[in-house]
Enzyme design. Structure first.
Site, PDB file in Angstrom:
ATOM      1  N   GLY A  46       0.845  -1.187   0.000  1.00 53.70           N
ATOM      2  CA  GLY A  46       0.000   0.000   0.000  1.00 53.70           C
ATOM      3  C   GLY A  46       0.882   1.240   0.000  1.00 53.70           C
ATOM      4  O   GLY A  46       2.035   1.186   0.451  1.00 53.70           O
ATOM      5  N   GLN A  51       2.957   9.937   1.425  1.00 54.24           N
ATOM      6  CA  GLN A  51       4.259   9.262   1.416  1.00 54.24           C
ATOM      7  C   GLN A  51       5.109   9.612   0.204  1.00 54.24           C
ATOM      8  O   GLN A  51       6.308   9.336   0.184  1.00 54.24           O
ATOM      9  CB  GLN A  51       4.060   7.737   1.456  1.00 54.24           C
ATOM     10  CG  GLN A  51       3.424   7.265   2.750  1.00 54.24           C
ATOM     11  CD  GLN A  51       3.279   5.754   2.747  1.00 54.24           C
ATOM     12  OE1 GLN A  51       2.304   5.226   2.249  1.00 54.24           O
ATOM     13  NE2 GLN A  51       4.269   5.061   3.292  1.00 54.24           N
ATOM     14  N   CYS A  96       5.819  -0.059   7.325  1.00 55.07           N
ATOM     15  CA  CYS A  96       5.462   1.105   6.526  1.00 55.07           C
ATOM     16  C   CYS A  96       6.682   1.531   5.710  1.00 55.07           C
ATOM     17  O   CYS A  96       7.783   1.576   6.251  1.00 55.07           O
ATOM     18  CB  CYS A  96       5.031   2.235   7.465  1.00 55.07           C
ATOM     19  SG  CYS A  96       4.547   3.734   6.604  1.00 55.07           S
ATOM     20  N   LEU A  97       6.460   1.828   4.443  1.00 55.17           N
ATOM     21  CA  LEU A  97       7.582   2.238   3.589  1.00 55.17           C
ATOM     22  C   LEU A  97       8.206   3.543   4.069  1.00 55.17           C
ATOM     23  O   LEU A  97       9.355   3.827   3.748  1.00 55.17           O
ATOM     24  CB  LEU A  97       7.118   2.372   2.130  1.00 55.17           C
ATOM     25  CG  LEU A  97       6.672   1.063   1.460  1.00 55.17           C
ATOM     26  CD1 LEU A  97       6.054   1.355   0.091  1.00 55.17           C
ATOM     27  CD2 LEU A  97       7.832   0.090   1.330  1.00 55.17           C
ATOM     28  N   HIS A 138      -4.557   1.477   7.584  1.00 57.65           N
ATOM     29  CA  HIS A 138      -3.199   2.040   7.666  1.00 57.65           C
ATOM     30  C   HIS A 138      -3.030   3.155   6.619  1.00 57.65           C
ATOM     31  O   HIS A 138      -2.517   4.238   6.932  1.00 57.65           O
ATOM     32  CB  HIS A 138      -2.202   0.893   7.432  1.00 57.65           C
ATOM     33  CG  HIS A 138      -0.765   1.288   7.384  1.00 57.65           C
ATOM     34  ND1 HIS A 138       0.180   0.772   8.250  1.00 57.65           N
ATOM     35  CD2 HIS A 138      -0.089   2.125   6.560  1.00 57.65           C
ATOM     36  CE1 HIS A 138       1.369   1.299   7.955  1.00 57.65           C
ATOM     37  NE2 HIS A 138       1.230   2.125   6.932  1.00 57.65           N
ATOM     38  N   GLU A 139      -3.488   2.896   5.388  1.00 63.85           N
ATOM     39  CA  GLU A 139      -3.328   3.896   4.316  1.00 63.85           C
ATOM     40  C   GLU A 139      -4.235   5.107   4.549  1.00 63.85           C
ATOM     41  O   GLU A 139      -3.835   6.243   4.326  1.00 63.85           O
ATOM     42  CB  GLU A 139      -3.616   3.270   2.939  1.00 63.85           C
ATOM     43  CG  GLU A 139      -2.709   2.106   2.561  1.00 63.85           C
ATOM     44  CD  GLU A 139      -1.228   2.364   2.781  1.00 63.85           C
ATOM     45  OE1 GLU A 139      -0.789   3.509   2.613  1.00 63.85           O
ATOM     46  OE2 GLU A 139      -0.515   1.415   3.148  1.00 63.85           O
ATOM     47  N   HIS A 142      -2.720   7.389   6.963  1.00 65.66           N
ATOM     48  CA  HIS A 142      -1.698   8.263   6.355  1.00 65.66           C
ATOM     49  C   HIS A 142      -2.327   9.568   5.864  1.00 65.66           C
ATOM     50  O   HIS A 142      -1.757  10.644   6.042  1.00 65.66           O
ATOM     51  CB  HIS A 142      -1.036   7.579   5.154  1.00 65.66           C
ATOM     52  CG  HIS A 142       0.150   6.727   5.502  1.00 65.66           C
ATOM     53  ND1 HIS A 142       1.263   7.229   6.130  1.00 65.66           N
ATOM     54  CD2 HIS A 142       0.407   5.415   5.281  1.00 65.66           C
ATOM     55  CE1 HIS A 142       2.151   6.251   6.284  1.00 65.66           C
ATOM     56  NE2 HIS A 142       1.655   5.143   5.774  1.00 65.66           N
TER      57      HIS A 142
HETATM   58 NI    NI Z   1       2.543   3.234   5.723  1.00 72.82          NI
END
Ligand code: NI
Length: 174
Positions: A46, A51, A96-97, A138-139, A142
Site C-alpha cells: 500500500g 508518502q 510502513c515504507l 493504515h493507508e 496516512h
Molecule cells: Ni505506511
C-alpha cells in the site's frame, strides 16, 4: 511512468492531513500510475499520497503478491471513507515504507467497509478483511497524518524513530 521518492519519518508531510480530490484530472491519473509503480518497486502492499509528498486523498493497494507484472491489479482509492467497522478486532504486525524495516503489532477492526471514488469517477464500496482491513486503515490513516507507530507506547515509538534516524545517519536509507 516514473518512480516517486518515498519520504520517511520524521518528514512533516507524514503528519499532515491530505485534502479531498475534486476532479479526476489527467494529473491525478498520472499520480495513481506513478504511485502504483512506486509501490510495486518498493516493494509494498500500500502507498498513500502523503508518502510521496502529495497532500491529496489517494492511496493505492495490492495485498496479493503478484510475481508476474501482467497479473498485477492494484486498487486506487480516492477520497476513501470507512463507513463500517467490525467489533471484532485483529492484531497484525504492520510495517510502513516511510518507516523502513520497522515492524510492530497493531490492533484494528478485523473488517471494514470503505467507500471511495475510483479513477473513472465512480463511487465504489469495498469490504476488507484481515490484511486488507489493516492495509485500508493504515493507508487511510496516512491521509489523516497518522502513522502505525502512533498506536504504540511512546517508548516503542521513540525506539523505532531512533533506529530509523540511525539508519539514515549510517547511509542505509535515504
Ligand atoms: Ni505506511
Amino acid at each position: 511512468m516514473s518512480l516517486l521518492h518515498i519520504v520517511t519519518v520524521p518528514d512533516p508531510v507524514l503528519k499532515q492531513v491530505a485534502n479531498p480530490i475534486e476532479n479526476i484530472t489527467a494529473q491525478i491519473k498520472q499520480q495513481a500510475t506513478d504511485m502504483i509503480e512506486t509501490m510495486y518497486e518498493a516493494p509494498g502492499i500500500g502507498l498513500a499520497a502523503n508518502q510521496v509528498g502529495v497532500l491529496n486523498r489517494m492511496f493505492v493497494m495490492d495485498t496479493n503478491y503478484r510475481k508476474e507484472k501482467s497479473s498485477r491489479d492494484a486498487i486506487v482509492m480516492i477520497n476513501p471513507e470507512i463507513v463500517w467497522k467490525s467489533e471484532e478486532i485483529s492484531i497484525m504486525e504492520e510495517g510502513c515504507l516511510s518507516i523502513p524495516q520497522q515492524y510492530a503489532e497493531v490492533e484494528r477492526p478485523k473488517s471494514v467497509r470503505v467507500k471511495y471514488i475510483d479513477l473513472g469517477g465512480q463511487t465504489m464500496e469495498y469490504i476488507g478483511e484481515d490484511l486488507d482491513s489493516h492495509c485500508i486503515q493504515h493507508e487511510l490513516d496516512h491521509l489523516n497524518g497518522i502513522l502505525f507507530i502512533d498506536y504504540l507506547s511512546r517508548l516503542k515509538r521513540n525506539m523505532i524513530l531512533r533506529k530509523v534516524d540511525r539508519m539514515k545517519k549510517d547511509g542505509l536509507i535515504l
